[in-house]
Motif scaffolding. Structure first.
Motif, PDB file in Angstrom:
ATOM      1  N   ALA A 125      -1.887 -11.109   9.901  1.00 55.63           N
ATOM      2  CA  ALA A 125      -0.478 -10.723   9.783  1.00 55.63           C
ATOM      3  C   ALA A 125      -0.407  -9.677   8.670  1.00 55.63           C
ATOM      4  N   THR A 126       0.572  -8.785   8.760  1.00 51.48           N
ATOM      5  CA  THR A 126       0.714  -7.742   7.752  1.00 51.48           C
ATOM      6  C   THR A 126       2.144  -7.643   7.255  1.00 51.48           C
ATOM      7  N   LYS A 127       2.281  -7.041   6.096  1.00 49.83           N
ATOM      8  CA  LYS A 127       3.604  -6.733   5.553  1.00 49.83           C
ATOM      9  C   LYS A 127       3.465  -5.482   4.700  1.00 49.83           C
ATOM     10  N   GLU A 128       4.351  -4.518   4.921  1.00 45.32           N
ATOM     11  CA  GLU A 128       4.320  -3.304   4.109  1.00 45.32           C
ATOM     12  C   GLU A 128       5.068  -3.546   2.812  1.00 45.32           C
ATOM     13  N   VAL A 129       4.448  -3.119   1.724  1.00 49.04           N
ATOM     14  CA  VAL A 129       5.028  -3.247   0.390  1.00 49.04           C
ATOM     15  C   VAL A 129       5.085  -1.850  -0.222  1.00 49.04           C
ATOM     16  N   LYS A 130       6.275  -1.446  -0.648  1.00 48.17           N
ATOM     17  CA  LYS A 130       6.444  -0.153  -1.301  1.00 48.17           C
ATOM     18  C   LYS A 130       6.211  -0.330  -2.793  1.00 48.17           C
ATOM     19  N   VAL A 131       5.355   0.523  -3.355  1.00 51.03           N
ATOM     20  CA  VAL A 131       5.009   0.442  -4.775  1.00 51.03           C
ATOM     21  C   VAL A 131       5.601   1.647  -5.495  1.00 51.03           C
ATOM     22  N   THR A 132       6.334   1.397  -6.581  1.00 46.52           N
ATOM     23  CA  THR A 132       6.934   2.491  -7.324  1.00 46.52           C
ATOM     24  C   THR A 132       6.004   2.995  -8.435  1.00 46.52           C
ATOM     25  N   VAL A 133       5.233   2.085  -9.074  1.00 49.30           N
ATOM     26  CA  VAL A 133       4.246   2.470 -10.086  1.00 49.30           C
ATOM     27  C   VAL A 133       2.933   1.823  -9.702  1.00 49.30           C
ATOM     28  N   GLY A 134       1.900   2.631  -9.436  1.00 51.52           N
ATOM     29  CA  GLY A 134       0.617   2.118  -8.970  1.00 51.52           C
ATOM     30  C   GLY A 134      -0.096   1.259  -9.997  1.00 51.52           C
ATOM     31  N   GLY A 135      -0.903   0.320  -9.503  1.00 54.53           N
ATOM     32  CA  GLY A 135      -1.606  -0.594 -10.381  1.00 54.53           C
ATOM     33  C   GLY A 135      -3.098  -0.368 -10.443  1.00 54.53           C
ATOM     34  N   CYS A 136      -3.631   0.527  -9.616  1.00 52.71           N
ATOM     35  CA  CYS A 136      -5.084   0.774  -9.584  1.00 52.71           C
ATOM     36  C   CYS A 136      -5.377   2.168 -10.101  1.00 52.71           C
ATOM     37  N   GLY A 137      -4.790   2.530 -11.186  1.00 52.32           N
ATOM     38  CA  GLY A 137      -5.028   3.846 -11.758  1.00 52.32           C
ATOM     39  C   GLY A 137      -4.180   4.937 -11.132  1.00 52.32           C
ATOM     40  N   GLY A 138      -3.171   4.558 -10.299  1.00 54.34           N
ATOM     41  CA  GLY A 138      -2.365   5.579  -9.632  1.00 54.34           C
ATOM     42  C   GLY A 138      -0.954   5.588 -10.086  1.00 54.34           C
TER      43      GLY A 138
END
Length: 154
Positions: free
Chosen positions: A141-154
């Protein structure tokens, strides 16, 4: 007696006990990592990670649900829940499609109550994919999550 002093003494005693157990060979960290799937965790493409965990042909199922916020303000700490009503769950893996290494976590389970909760890192807006192995079959199953400030160096 000062409570800070007690906490410090307990921590020092525990650290000494663990160090002694490791030195004596009673506690071996290698045993905890025995099932490490290095090919899956080092894969840099989603298809390679899915193949390494045996989930290339996973079936989309309504019995598996990924719950996460629609918008994550901080990609470094994104709460994710995986719910399933499938019987005989063997393992649950969580992948993020656009992360540098898509496989985030893989849990091998023995007595599962239907819900798993964790926090993950996400580089950017992407689909969070849960892979559930149950009774010898693989579901997703999947779910799209919008990220405003990246957590992996982005």
């Amino acid at each position: 007696m000062n409570t800070t002093r007690r906490v410090l003494l307990k921590a020092a005693g525990s650290a000494g006990l663990i160090t002694t157990a490791v030195a004596a060979g009673l506690l071996k960290p290698g045993r905890a990592l025995a099932d490490w799937n290095s090919a899956a965790f080092s894969a840099d493409r989603l298809s390679d990670a899915l193949a390494a965990i045996g989930a290339s042909a996973a079936t989309t199922s309504l019995d598996v649900v990924v719950k996460s916020p629609d918008i994550a303000e901080n990609g470094a700490v994104v709460p994710v829940e995986v719910h399933t009503t499938l019987p005989k769950v063997e393992s649950i893996s969580i992948l993020v499609e656009k992360n540098p290494t898509p496989l985030i976590v893989q849990y091998t389970l023995t007595d599962f109550d239907g819900m798993l909760t964790t926090r993950i890192k996400m580089r950017e807006t992407a689909k969070v994919r849960a892979i559930v192995k149950a009774d010898g079959k693989v579901y997703t199953a999947t779910k799209e999550v919008k990220v405003t400030v990246g957590g992996c160096g982005g």
